[in-house]
Design an enzyme around this catalytic site. Structure first.
Site, PDB file in Angstrom:
ATOM      1  N   HIS A   1      -3.535   6.803   4.012  1.00  9.65           N
ATOM      2  CA  HIS A   1      -4.048   5.630   3.563  1.00  9.65           C
ATOM      3  C   HIS A   1      -5.376   5.140   3.666  1.00  9.65           C
ATOM      4  O   HIS A   1      -5.759   5.322   4.541  1.00  9.65           O
ATOM      5  CB  HIS A   1      -3.116   4.560   3.563  1.00  9.65           C
ATOM      6  CG  HIS A   1      -3.508   3.066   3.067  1.00  9.65           C
ATOM      7  ND1 HIS A   1      -4.023   2.967   1.628  1.00  9.65           N
ATOM      8  CD2 HIS A   1      -3.546   2.142   3.441  1.00  9.65           C
ATOM      9  CE1 HIS A   1      -4.191   1.955   1.654  1.00  9.65           C
ATOM     10  NE2 HIS A   1      -3.697   1.051   2.616  1.00  9.65           N
TER      11      HIS A   1
ATOM     12  N   ASN B   1     -10.466  -0.285  -0.012  1.00 11.36           N
ATOM     13  CA  ASN B   1      -8.820   0.001   0.078  1.00 11.36           C
ATOM     14  C   ASN B   1      -8.308  -0.255  -1.324  1.00 11.36           C
ATOM     15  O   ASN B   1      -8.433  -1.407  -1.726  1.00 11.36           O
ATOM     16  CB  ASN B   1      -8.415  -0.903   1.147  1.00 11.36           C
ATOM     17  CG  ASN B   1      -6.719  -0.950   1.258  1.00 11.36           C
ATOM     18  OD1 ASN B   1      -5.981  -0.353   0.426  1.00 11.36           O
ATOM     19  ND2 ASN B   1      -6.486  -1.551   2.146  1.00 11.36           N
TER      20      ASN B   1
ATOM     21  N   CYS C   1       1.070  -1.182   0.220  1.00  8.94           N
ATOM     22  CA  CYS C   1       0.013  -0.092  -0.150  1.00  8.94           C
ATOM     23  C   CYS C   1       0.688   1.210  -0.087  1.00  8.94           C
ATOM     24  O   CYS C   1       0.494   2.237  -0.635  1.00  8.94           O
ATOM     25  CB  CYS C   1      -0.890  -0.008   1.139  1.00  8.94           C
ATOM     26  SG  CYS C   1      -2.080  -1.544   1.131  1.00  8.94           S
TER      27      CYS C   1
HETATM   28  O1  UT7 Z   1      -3.918  -1.929   3.458  1.00  8.45           O
HETATM   29  C1  UT7 Z   1      -3.884  -3.082   3.983  1.00  8.45           C
HETATM   30  C2  UT7 Z   1      -4.511  -2.650   5.549  1.00  8.45           C
HETATM   31  N1  UT7 Z   1      -5.185  -3.725   5.933  1.00  8.45           N
HETATM   32  C3  UT7 Z   1      -6.111  -2.997   6.972  1.00  8.45           C
HETATM   33  O2  UT7 Z   1      -6.267  -2.058   7.172  1.00  8.45           O
HETATM   34  C4  UT7 Z   1      -6.788  -4.117   7.678  1.00  8.45           C
HETATM   35  C5  UT7 Z   1      -6.847  -3.781   9.224  1.00  8.45           C
HETATM   36  N2  UT7 Z   1      -7.758  -4.568  10.042  1.00  8.45           N
HETATM   37  C6  UT7 Z   1      -9.163  -4.254   9.839  1.00  8.45           C
HETATM   38  O3  UT7 Z   1      -9.603  -3.381   9.269  1.00  8.45           O
HETATM   39  C7  UT7 Z   1     -10.036  -5.171  10.818  1.00  8.45           C
HETATM   40  O4  UT7 Z   1      -9.261  -6.120  11.455  1.00  8.45           O
HETATM   41  C8  UT7 Z   1     -11.019  -5.857   9.812  1.00  8.45           C
HETATM   42  C9  UT7 Z   1     -11.984  -4.902   9.318  1.00  8.45           C
HETATM   43  C10 UT7 Z   1     -10.362  -6.494   8.872  1.00  8.45           C
HETATM   44  C11 UT7 Z   1     -11.761  -6.978  10.648  1.00  8.45           C
HETATM   45  O5  UT7 Z   1     -12.345  -6.285  12.001  1.00  8.45           O
HETATM   46  P1  UT7 Z   1     -12.239  -6.872  13.291  1.00  8.45           P
HETATM   47  O6  UT7 Z   1     -13.117  -5.935  14.339  1.00  8.45           O
HETATM   48  O7  UT7 Z   1     -10.912  -7.159  13.735  1.00  8.45           O
HETATM   49  O8  UT7 Z   1     -13.073  -8.141  13.311  1.00  8.45           O
HETATM   50  P2  UT7 Z   1     -12.561  -9.601  13.487  1.00  8.45           P
HETATM   51  O9  UT7 Z   1     -11.836 -10.564  12.334  1.00  8.45           O
HETATM   52  O10 UT7 Z   1     -12.056  -9.844  14.862  1.00  8.45           O
HETATM   53  O11 UT7 Z   1     -14.030 -10.466  13.436  1.00  8.45           O
HETATM   54  C12 UT7 Z   1     -15.198 -10.292  14.571  1.00  8.45           C
HETATM   55  C13 UT7 Z   1     -16.277 -11.032  14.204  1.00  8.45           C
HETATM   56  C14 UT7 Z   1     -16.055 -12.488  14.027  1.00  8.45           C
HETATM   57  O12 UT7 Z   1     -17.343 -12.868  14.761  1.00  8.45           O
HETATM   58  P3  UT7 Z   1     -17.159 -13.674  16.114  1.00  8.45           P
HETATM   59  O13 UT7 Z   1     -16.106 -14.578  16.140  1.00  8.45           O
HETATM   60  O14 UT7 Z   1     -17.078 -12.566  17.069  1.00  8.45           O
HETATM   61  O15 UT7 Z   1     -18.737 -14.404  16.144  1.00  8.45           O
HETATM   62  C15 UT7 Z   1     -16.183 -12.622  12.805  1.00  8.45           C
HETATM   63  O16 UT7 Z   1     -16.396 -14.074  12.290  1.00  8.45           O
HETATM   64  O17 UT7 Z   1     -16.955 -10.593  12.980  1.00  8.45           O
HETATM   65  C16 UT7 Z   1     -16.952 -11.760  12.027  1.00  8.45           C
HETATM   66  N3  UT7 Z   1     -16.819 -11.370  10.774  1.00  8.45           N
HETATM   67  C17 UT7 Z   1     -17.648 -10.744   9.790  1.00  8.45           C
HETATM   68  N4  UT7 Z   1     -19.043 -10.802   9.907  1.00  8.45           N
HETATM   69  C18 UT7 Z   1     -19.827 -10.206   8.700  1.00  8.45           C
HETATM   70  C19 UT7 Z   1     -15.654 -11.145  10.073  1.00  8.45           C
HETATM   71  N5  UT7 Z   1     -15.749 -10.820   8.827  1.00  8.45           N
HETATM   72  C20 UT7 Z   1     -17.102 -10.465   8.482  1.00  8.45           C
HETATM   73  C21 UT7 Z   1     -17.815 -10.179   7.633  1.00  8.45           C
HETATM   74  N6  UT7 Z   1     -19.197  -9.800   7.470  1.00  8.45           N
HETATM   75  N7  UT7 Z   1     -17.186  -9.853   6.566  1.00  8.45           N
END
Ligand code: UT7
Length: 335
Positions: free
Chosen positions: A257, A287, A121
């Site tokens: 970014h 992104n 990125c």
């Molecule tokens: O340029 C590269 C840059 N990369 C980034 O900027 C990524 C930075 N990270 C993030 O933006 C966040 O970590 C994410 C948006 C990718 C994920 O958010 P999070 O709050 O860290 O979510 P998580 O992975 O901890 O998941 C939380 C919950 C889980 O369910 P449970 O276990 O709490 O029941 C996931 O299974 O959300 C669930 N989940 C979803 N639900 C609906 C994960 N992805 C999804 C989805 N839709 N797409």
């Protein structure tokens, strides 16, 4: 880590173009395509409402060419006169070789060298720093620095957490000598390869240092990248502003970014910036990796938030893990 502001010749961005593919894919569209997700989840976690998808026959070189055509539309054919180097920053080149930059060079029949640059990125900021070094040293006179990505071609459709984040697009900037006082005032360029395991994709049979084989699609540990991003966005910003001999209140627009609105907002709060001094369009494009800062900057120029002489702070992070920040005084040229 590189940190430099000891510049004797003034070089900077003098023109900026942008391009996104026409297909808009909303969060609901992703759910309709079988992804187990919802508009509510994606918006609340990322601020993203929609993103652009390249057509099946549209690749990074096509997006890059679209951004250069936008340059020509805005500034006239002369904008490319004298370009002697083309750099394409991308993690999604059309091929490993030939370099995507060679396809752009050939399309516009430029008498120029051409190479691709991979710094994830932050790639476009790395390309700008390389372009600044070339033009300041006199090795090149005019560099076409492109950031372009067709990330939706490498999405892992079984990983709903990562796939909802990305979109396609490209930006194209001209870097050359500018009037005294304008242009780049600092660059901060850093990497921490310990974090390689948190965001990666296989290239042939590539392995991580611990021997594990990488995925064939984008693979990310979102939580780790999130923590790294929030930390590095504000430290790199402070370093770049300090290196430029300025204070944060002198920065008119902060262009981060466009990865996730929560990351942008957390950095904004740490830096105690009001929302009107922070450019964000992640809601409409997701992104777009190396293209994201250029796309956001072009919008802010078009709507008048960035004017000739505006001091800007560009800051970005991504795979590597890598980061970059720069202070630049904008000067748009007539060609
Ligand atoms: O340029 C590269 C840059 N990369 C980034 O900027 C990524 C930075 N990270 C993030 O933006 C966040 O970590 C994410 C948006 C990718 C994920 O958010 P999070 O709050 O860290 O979510 P998580 O992975 O901890 O998941 C939380 C919950 C889980 O369910 P449970 O276990 O709490 O029941 C996931 O299974 O959300 C669930 N989940 C979803 N639900 C609906 C994960 N992805 C999804 C989805 N839709 N797409």
């Amino acid at each position: 880590m590189c940190m430099n502001s000891n510049f004797s010749t003034f070089v900077g961005l003098t023109a900026l173009g942008a391009y996104v593919p026409s297909e808009i894919v909303t969060n609901d569209d992703l759910a309709k395509r079988g992804v187990d997700t919802s508009d509510e989840w994606i918006q609340s976690r990322t601020g993203i409402k929609e993103r652009r998808f390249a057509r099946a026959d549209e690749f990074t070189s096509d997006l890059a060419i679209g951004a250069v055509n936008d340059l020509i539309k805005r500034y006239g054919e002369n904008v490319l006169a004298g370009v002697d180097m083309v750099i394409v920053a991308t993690s999604t080149p059309d091929a490993l070789f030939p370099q995507t930059a060679a396809l752009v060079q050939n399309h516009f029949k430029l008498e120029a060298g051409a190479f691709d640059l991979l710094a994830a990125c932050p790639g476009w900021l790395y390309a700008l720093s390389a372009a600044a070094a070339y033009t300041r040293s006199g090795i090149c006179k005019k560099v076409l620095a492109i950031g372009g990505e067709a990330l939706t071609k490498i999405l892992d459709w079984s990983d709903r957490t990562t796939l909802v984040l990305f979109g396609d697009g490209a930006c194209a900037g001209i870097v050359e000598v500018v009037p005294d006082g304008y242009g780049f005032k600092s660059f901060v360029l850093g990497t921490d390869g310990e974090g390689a395991k948190h965001l990666n994709m296989r290239c042939m049979n590539s392995k991580l240092p611990d021997g594990s084989l990488l995925s064939e699609k984008i693979s990310m540990n979102g939580r780790e990248v999130f923590k790294f991003a929030v930390r590095v966005m504000h430290t790199a910003t402070k370093q770049a502003v300090e290196q430029a001999g300025m204070t944060l209140d002198q920065i008119e627009q902060f262009i981060p970014h466009q990865a996730n609105y929560r990351i942008i907002d957390a950095a904004r709060e740490y830096l105690e910036l009001p929302p009107e001094r922070v450019v964000a369009n992640v809601d409409r494009f997701g992104n777009t990796s190396a293209a994201s800062i250029g796309l956001a900057m072009r919008e802010a120029i078009d709507d008048g938030r960035i004017k000739d002489g505006s001091d800007l702070l560009l800051v970005t992070f991504g795979a590597g893990l890598t980061w970059a920040a720069s202070v630049v005084r904008w000067h748009e040229k007539t060609f």
